[in-house]
Motif scaffolding. Structure first.
Motif, PDB file in Angstrom:
ATOM      1  N   VAL A  33       0.870  -1.179   0.000  1.00 43.61           N
ATOM      2  CA  VAL A  33       0.000   0.000   0.000  1.00 43.61           C
ATOM      3  C   VAL A  33       0.903   1.222   0.000  1.00 43.61           C
ATOM      4  O   VAL A  33       1.956   1.236   0.629  1.00 43.61           O
ATOM      5  CB  VAL A  33      -0.902   0.034   1.251  1.00 43.61           C
ATOM      6  N   GLY A  34       0.438   2.259  -0.691  1.00 41.97           N
ATOM      7  CA  GLY A  34       1.188   3.513  -0.666  1.00 41.97           C
ATOM      8  C   GLY A  34       1.968   3.702  -1.943  1.00 41.97           C
ATOM      9  O   GLY A  34       1.703   3.045  -2.946  1.00 41.97           O
ATOM     10  N   PRO A  35       2.882   4.610  -1.863  1.00 48.31           N
ATOM     11  CA  PRO A  35       3.375   5.315  -0.679  1.00 48.31           C
ATOM     12  C   PRO A  35       2.484   6.489  -0.270  1.00 48.31           C
ATOM     13  O   PRO A  35       1.676   6.970  -1.047  1.00 48.31           O
ATOM     14  CB  PRO A  35       4.743   5.819  -1.119  1.00 48.31           C
ATOM     15  N   THR A  36       2.672   6.898   0.975  1.00 45.83           N
ATOM     16  CA  THR A  36       2.033   8.099   1.498  1.00 45.83           C
ATOM     17  C   THR A  36       3.107   9.158   1.712  1.00 45.83           C
ATOM     18  O   THR A  36       4.283   8.834   1.903  1.00 45.83           O
ATOM     19  CB  THR A  36       1.322   7.836   2.839  1.00 45.83           C
ATOM     20  N   ARG A  37       2.698  10.424   1.659  1.00 43.80           N
ATOM     21  CA  ARG A  37       3.593  11.527   2.005  1.00 43.80           C
ATOM     22  C   ARG A  37       3.340  11.856   3.466  1.00 43.80           C
ATOM     23  O   ARG A  37       2.205  12.063   3.884  1.00 43.80           O
ATOM     24  CB  ARG A  37       3.312  12.759   1.131  1.00 43.80           C
ATOM     25  N   ASN A  38       4.393  11.889   4.257  1.00 42.79           N
ATOM     26  CA  ASN A  38       4.262  12.140   5.695  1.00 42.79           C
ATOM     27  C   ASN A  38       4.559  13.603   5.995  1.00 42.79           C
ATOM     28  O   ASN A  38       5.582  14.133   5.577  1.00 42.79           O
ATOM     29  CB  ASN A  38       5.222  11.243   6.474  1.00 42.79           C
ATOM     30  N   GLU A  39       3.642  14.231   6.712  1.00 43.36           N
ATOM     31  CA  GLU A  39       3.810  15.624   7.119  1.00 43.36           C
ATOM     32  C   GLU A  39       3.932  15.674   8.635  1.00 43.36           C
ATOM     33  O   GLU A  39       3.209  14.991   9.353  1.00 43.36           O
ATOM     34  CB  GLU A  39       2.615  16.454   6.642  1.00 43.36           C
ATOM     35  N   HIS A  40       4.879  16.483   9.101  1.00 47.16           N
ATOM     36  CA  HIS A  40       5.178  16.558  10.529  1.00 47.16           C
ATOM     37  C   HIS A  40       4.771  17.908  11.113  1.00 47.16           C
ATOM     38  O   HIS A  40       4.783  18.919  10.424  1.00 47.16           O
ATOM     39  CB  HIS A  40       6.670  16.330  10.752  1.00 47.16           C
ATOM     40  N   ALA A  41       4.434  17.891  12.385  1.00 44.60           N
ATOM     41  CA  ALA A  41       4.172  19.104  13.154  1.00 44.60           C
ATOM     42  C   ALA A  41       4.950  18.983  14.455  1.00 44.60           C
ATOM     43  O   ALA A  41       4.844  17.965  15.155  1.00 44.60           O
ATOM     44  CB  ALA A  41       2.685  19.258  13.438  1.00 44.60           C
ATOM     45  N   ASN A  42       5.781  19.959  14.744  1.00 44.07           N
ATOM     46  CA  ASN A  42       6.618  19.927  15.949  1.00 44.07           C
ATOM     47  C   ASN A  42       7.464  18.663  16.008  1.00 44.07           C
ATOM     48  O   ASN A  42       7.599  18.036  17.052  1.00 44.07           O
ATOM     49  CB  ASN A  42       5.766  20.074  17.215  1.00 44.07           C
ATOM     50  N   HIS A  43       8.002  18.242  14.855  1.00 41.15           N
ATOM     51  CA  HIS A  43       8.889  17.078  14.728  1.00 41.15           C
ATOM     52  C   HIS A  43       8.205  15.748  15.019  1.00 41.15           C
ATOM     53  O   HIS A  43       8.847  14.759  15.332  1.00 41.15           O
ATOM     54  CB  HIS A  43      10.129  17.246  15.613  1.00 41.15           C
ATOM     55  N   ILE A  44       6.881  15.730  14.936  1.00 42.76           N
ATOM     56  CA  ILE A  44       6.105  14.505  15.174  1.00 42.76           C
ATOM     57  C   ILE A  44       5.205  14.282  13.963  1.00 42.76           C
ATOM     58  O   ILE A  44       4.604  15.226  13.445  1.00 42.76           O
ATOM     59  CB  ILE A  44       5.247  14.626  16.453  1.00 42.76           C
ATOM     60  N   LEU A  45       5.089  13.022  13.505  1.00 36.58           N
ATOM     61  CA  LEU A  45       4.215  12.722  12.379  1.00 36.58           C
ATOM     62  C   LEU A  45       2.807  13.196  12.706  1.00 36.58           C
ATOM     63  O   LEU A  45       2.242  12.852  13.739  1.00 36.58           O
ATOM     64  CB  LEU A  45       4.215  11.220  12.088  1.00 36.58           C
ATOM     65  N   ASP A  46       2.256  14.010  11.818  1.00 34.54           N
ATOM     66  CA  ASP A  46       0.939  14.596  12.033  1.00 34.54           C
ATOM     67  C   ASP A  46      -0.086  14.016  11.057  1.00 34.54           C
ATOM     68  O   ASP A  46      -1.182  13.639  11.450  1.00 34.54           O
ATOM     69  CB  ASP A  46       1.032  16.120  11.876  1.00 34.54           C
ATOM     70  N   SER A  48      -0.499  11.599   7.229  1.00 35.79           N
ATOM     71  CA  SER A  48       0.002  10.849   6.080  1.00 35.79           C
ATOM     72  C   SER A  48      -1.009  11.027   4.957  1.00 35.79           C
ATOM     73  O   SER A  48      -2.204  10.797   5.158  1.00 35.79           O
ATOM     74  CB  SER A  48       0.182   9.369   6.419  1.00 35.79           C
ATOM     75  N   VAL A  49      -0.529  11.464   3.779  1.00 31.20           N
ATOM     76  CA  VAL A  49      -1.392  11.818   2.665  1.00 31.20           C
ATOM     77  C   VAL A  49      -1.238  10.807   1.529  1.00 31.20           C
ATOM     78  O   VAL A  49      -0.118  10.480   1.129  1.00 31.20           O
ATOM     79  CB  VAL A  49      -1.040  13.229   2.139  1.00 31.20           C
ATOM     80  N   TYR A  50      -2.395  10.314   1.029  1.00 30.56           N
ATOM     81  CA  TYR A  50      -2.404   9.421  -0.129  1.00 30.56           C
ATOM     82  C   TYR A  50      -3.460   9.902  -1.100  1.00 30.56           C
ATOM     83  O   TYR A  50      -4.571  10.191  -0.664  1.00 30.56           O
ATOM     84  CB  TYR A  50      -2.707   7.982   0.297  1.00 30.56           C
ATOM     85  N   PRO A  51      -3.157  10.037  -2.364  1.00 27.89           N
ATOM     86  CA  PRO A  51      -1.872   9.721  -2.975  1.00 27.89           C
ATOM     87  C   PRO A  51      -0.801  10.735  -2.598  1.00 27.89           C
ATOM     88  O   PRO A  51      -1.097  11.878  -2.254  1.00 27.89           O
ATOM     89  CB  PRO A  51      -2.166   9.751  -4.472  1.00 27.89           C
ATOM     90  N   ALA A  52       0.442  10.285  -2.677  1.00 26.47           N
ATOM     91  CA  ALA A  52       1.574  11.065  -2.188  1.00 26.47           C
ATOM     92  C   ALA A  52       2.034  12.145  -3.154  1.00 26.47           C
ATOM     93  O   ALA A  52       2.838  12.988  -2.780  1.00 26.47           O
ATOM     94  CB  ALA A  52       2.746  10.124  -1.871  1.00 26.47           C
TER      95      ALA A  52
END
Length: 79
Positions: A33-46, A48-52
């Motif tokens: 599955v994926g890939p997803t694009r991972n977006e972080h907030a304050n250095h923590i995974l916030d 995951s977006v699909y499609p990437a």
């Protein structure tokens, strides 16, 4: 660092972070599955977006890498 394992994240200027998921069953069948694009907030995974938003070739390569990791590590489950 010689024979000591390390994570170099702080030193690499990443353009983005992406994840692909592989599920491998006891008989060796693999689904990805994926890939997803991972977006972080304050250095923590916030989020995951699909499609990437990657090219079809990049998406295929990400799934192939996940598949090969699961196969070579002989994983049964998710990776």
């Amino acid at each position: 660092l010689g024979s000591v394992e390390a994570i170099y994240e702080a030193f690499v200027p990443f353009a983005g972070e992406y994840s692909a998921l592989a599920a491998r069953g006891p008989s060796g069948e693999i689904a990805t599955v994926g890939p997803t694009r991972n977006e972080h907030a304050n250095h923590i995974l916030d989020v995951s977006v699909y499609p990437a938003g990657l090219s079809p070739l990049q998406e295929r390569d990400a799934r192939d890498i996940a598949r090969q990791i699961a196969k070579r590590l002989d994983v049964v489950g998710l990776i």
